[in-house]
Design a protein around this motif. Structure first.
Motif, PDB file in Angstrom:
ATOM      1  N   SER A 173      -9.351  36.446  11.532  1.00  0.00           N
ATOM      2  CA  SER A 173      -8.280  35.473  11.314  1.00  0.00           C
ATOM      3  C   SER A 173      -6.931  36.157  11.425  1.00  0.00           C
ATOM      4  O   SER A 173      -6.760  37.300  11.007  1.00  0.00           O
ATOM      5  N   GLY A 193      -1.624  31.012  17.561  1.00  0.00           N
ATOM      6  CA  GLY A 193      -2.041  29.627  17.664  1.00  0.00           C
ATOM      7  C   GLY A 193      -1.188  28.804  18.611  1.00  0.00           C
ATOM      8  O   GLY A 193      -0.418  29.317  19.426  1.00  0.00           O
ATOM      9  N   GLU A 219      -9.330  29.254  17.463  1.00  0.00           N
ATOM     10  CA  GLU A 219     -10.026  30.221  16.628  1.00  0.00           C
ATOM     11  C   GLU A 219      -9.138  31.421  16.288  1.00  0.00           C
ATOM     12  O   GLU A 219      -8.350  31.867  17.113  1.00  0.00           O
ATOM     13  N   GLY A 237      -2.911  27.431  12.786  1.00  0.00           N
ATOM     14  CA  GLY A 237      -3.755  27.207  13.940  1.00  0.00           C
ATOM     15  C   GLY A 237      -3.100  26.241  14.906  1.00  0.00           C
ATOM     16  O   GLY A 237      -2.918  26.530  16.090  1.00  0.00           O
ATOM     17  N   VAL A 242      -9.816  23.792  14.003  1.00  0.00           N
ATOM     18  CA  VAL A 242      -9.196  25.085  13.729  1.00  0.00           C
ATOM     19  C   VAL A 242     -10.203  25.885  12.908  1.00  0.00           C
ATOM     20  O   VAL A 242     -10.604  25.468  11.819  1.00  0.00           O
ATOM     21  N   GLY A 252      -8.678  30.424  10.342  1.00  0.00           N
ATOM     22  CA  GLY A 252      -7.257  30.663  10.497  1.00  0.00           C
ATOM     23  C   GLY A 252      -6.671  31.429   9.334  1.00  0.00           C
ATOM     24  O   GLY A 252      -7.098  31.271   8.182  1.00  0.00           O
TER      25      GLY A 252
END
Length: 397
Positions: free
Chosen positions: A122, A127, A174, A188, A205, A208
C-alpha cells in the motif's frame, strides 16, 4: 502527443494567481518523453496536451505524474494494466479540469492500475485524481475562484453541477495512496469537484495507504464501489459533496488497521468555509460494511455533514453510527432528521450500535440525539449490497 515543459510553468503560474491556497506541498513534475524503460515497458508521465489512447496489449509504466490537460482525453481500453513505479505520491494520474477519462473495462476484462513493485505494498503510488468544475464550499458561491489539490496544486471547483469528466467502468486501483505530510495526501481515487455528468461505476480500491475514495465537493454519482483494506477511511467526503452513492461494499482488514468505513465532513475544517449554504448532503443506499473486529467506526458524521442512508448492513465493528458535534456554528446534530437519517440498518457483532459526542467548547445538543432519532425503519428490511454478484470476476478480496 505533445509534452511541453513551458506549459508546466504556465499552469503553475495560473494556479498561483487564481487559486485559493491550501498551504500544502508542491510536487515537482519531471517530464518524460515516453520511450522504453529497462523492463521493456513504455514510460508514460508528464503533461499531455493531446489525446492519449493506450493499447491493452502494451505494457505501460507510470514513472511520474501523468497529467491530462484541458480538452484532452485519456482512453484506456478494457483489459489494460498500467503499472506505476513504487515512488509514492510522486507517481499518479491526474485528469485536470476540462479533460476527460474514458476507461471502460468489463466484468471479465477489467482495467487495472497497480504497482510495478516485485512485492507491492500500500502507498506504492499516488492513484487516480479527477478534477472537475462542479461546486465546492471552499470558494465563494457563484465565484470563478478555484481551489487547489492537496498534491500537485491542481485547480478544481466551479459552478457546473453537470460537469463531465468522462466515463469509468470496471476499474481496479491497487496499492495506491500516501502522504507527503499531514495535509498533503493522495487516495486510491480522489474526486475533486467532479460533476454528475461524469459516469463512474464498478470501481474497486484495494489495499490503499490512505482513503479508498475521497470526494472534495462535487456532485458525481458512484454505483458499485468496493474498498478493501484501506489504511485510513474507506469512503470520505468533505467540501460540500452532494452526489449519490449506491451499492457500496467496504471491508476492513486487520493487516491494514483502517479507520472509519465512512468519514463524512460538511466542509474541510483545516481550511476556510466560503459557501455556508453548501454543506455535504449526499444520498447513500445499499451498503455493506465488514469490520475487522476492532474499535473502528462504520459511519462517522461530523463538521455539519448530512446524509440520507438507506439499506445498510454493518458487521464486526466496534462502533456503528457515530454523530459528532465538533463545530459550534454548524452542528451535525441539527441536520437530524431532514438532512441526516439512517433507515433500515442491521447490526451484527457491533459493540456500540450508536453514539453521540461533542467537542469541548461546542457542548452537547439539547436534547442530545438518541439512536431512535437517527436510525429509523427496521433491521429486517436491511440487505446491504449483493457484492457476491456484482463484485464477481473483477475485484480482489
Amino acid at each position: 502527443m505533445k509534452l511541453n515543459k513551458l506549459l508546466i510553468l504556465f499552469l503553475s503560474a495560473i494556479a498561483l494567481t487564481n487559486c485559493t491556497s491550501d498551504d500544502t506541498a508542491d510536487i515537482v513534475i519531471n517530464i518524460n518523453n515516453g520511450g522504453t524503460g529497462t523492463s521493456g515497458a513504455v514510460n508514460i508521465s508528464g503533461v499531455y496536451t493531446e489525446n492519449l489512447t493506450l493499447d491493452a496489449n502494451t505494457e505501460y509504466l507510470i514513472n511520474g505524474p501523468l497529467l491530462m490537460s484541458r480538452g484532452t482525453t485519456l482512453t484506456i481500453p478494457a483489459g489494460t494494466t498500467l503499472k506505476a513505479q513504487p515512488v509514492g505520491v510522486n507517481a499518479y494520474i491526474a485528469i485536470q479540469q476540462g479533460a476527460r477519462i474514458d476507461a471502460r473495462g468489463t466484468q471479465s476484462n477489467p482495467i487495472v492500475l497497480t504497482s510495478a513493485a516485485a512485492d507491492p505494498q500500500s502507498g506504492d503510488w499516488g492513484g487516480l485524481i479527477i478534477l472537475g468544475n462542479a461546486p465546492i464550499n471552499s470558494t465563494a458561491a457563484g465565484s470563478t475562484d478555484t481551489a487547489t489539490s492537496e498534491v500537485g496544486q491542481l485547480s478544481y471547483g466551479g459552478n457546473e453541477v453537470a460537469d463531465n469528466s468522462g466515463t469509468i467502468s470496471y476499474l481496479r486501483i491497487e496499492y495506491a495512496g500516501g502522504a507527503i505530510d499531514g495535509n498533503a495526501e493522495l487516495n486510491g481515487l480522489s474526486l475533486y469537484a467532479v460533476g454528475n455528468g461524469t459516469s463512474i461505476d464498478h470501481v474497486q480500491v484495494y489495499l490503499g495507504s490512505d482513503d479508498g475514495v475521497e470526494f472534495f465537493g462535487g456532485t458525481v454519482n458512484l454505483d458499485f464501489v468496493s474498498v478493501v483494506g484501506a489504511e485510513d477511511d474507506s469512503i470520505d467526503w468533505t467540501e460540500g459533496y452532494r452526489g449519490n452513492l449506491s451499492n457500496v461494499y467496504v471491508e476492513q482488514l486487520a493487516s491494514a488497521d483502517g479507520d472509519s468505513g465512512f468519514e463524512m465532513d460538511g466542509f474541510n475544517t483545516d481550511f476556510s468555509l466560503e459557501d455556508t449554504s453548501l454543506l455535504s448532503r449526499p444520498t447513500v443506499s445499499n451498503v455493506s460494511i465488514v469490520g475487522n473486529n476492532d474499535n473502528s467506526r462504520a459511519f462517522r458524521v461530523r463538521a455539519g455533514s448530512g446524509g440520507i442512508f438507506t439499506n445498510v448492513v454493518i458487521s464486526n465493528t466496534g462502533r456503528g453510527v457515530v454523530v459528532e458535534d465538533d463545530e459550534s456554528a454548524f452542528r451535525t446534530s441539527d441536520n437530524i432528521p431532514d438532512d441526516l437519517l439512517f433507515t433500515d440498518v442491521a447490526f451484527t457483532n457491533v459493540t456500540t450500535e450508536y453514539s453521540y459526542g461533542f467537542e469541548t467548547g461546542v457542548g452537547t445538543a439539547n436534547p442530545a440525539p438518541t439512536q431512535a432519532d437517527v436510525i429509523k425503519g427496521t433491521s429486517a428490511n436491511a440487505t446491504g449490497t449483493d457484492y457476491a454478484t456484482w463484485g464477481a470476476g473483477w475485484t480482489r478480496n
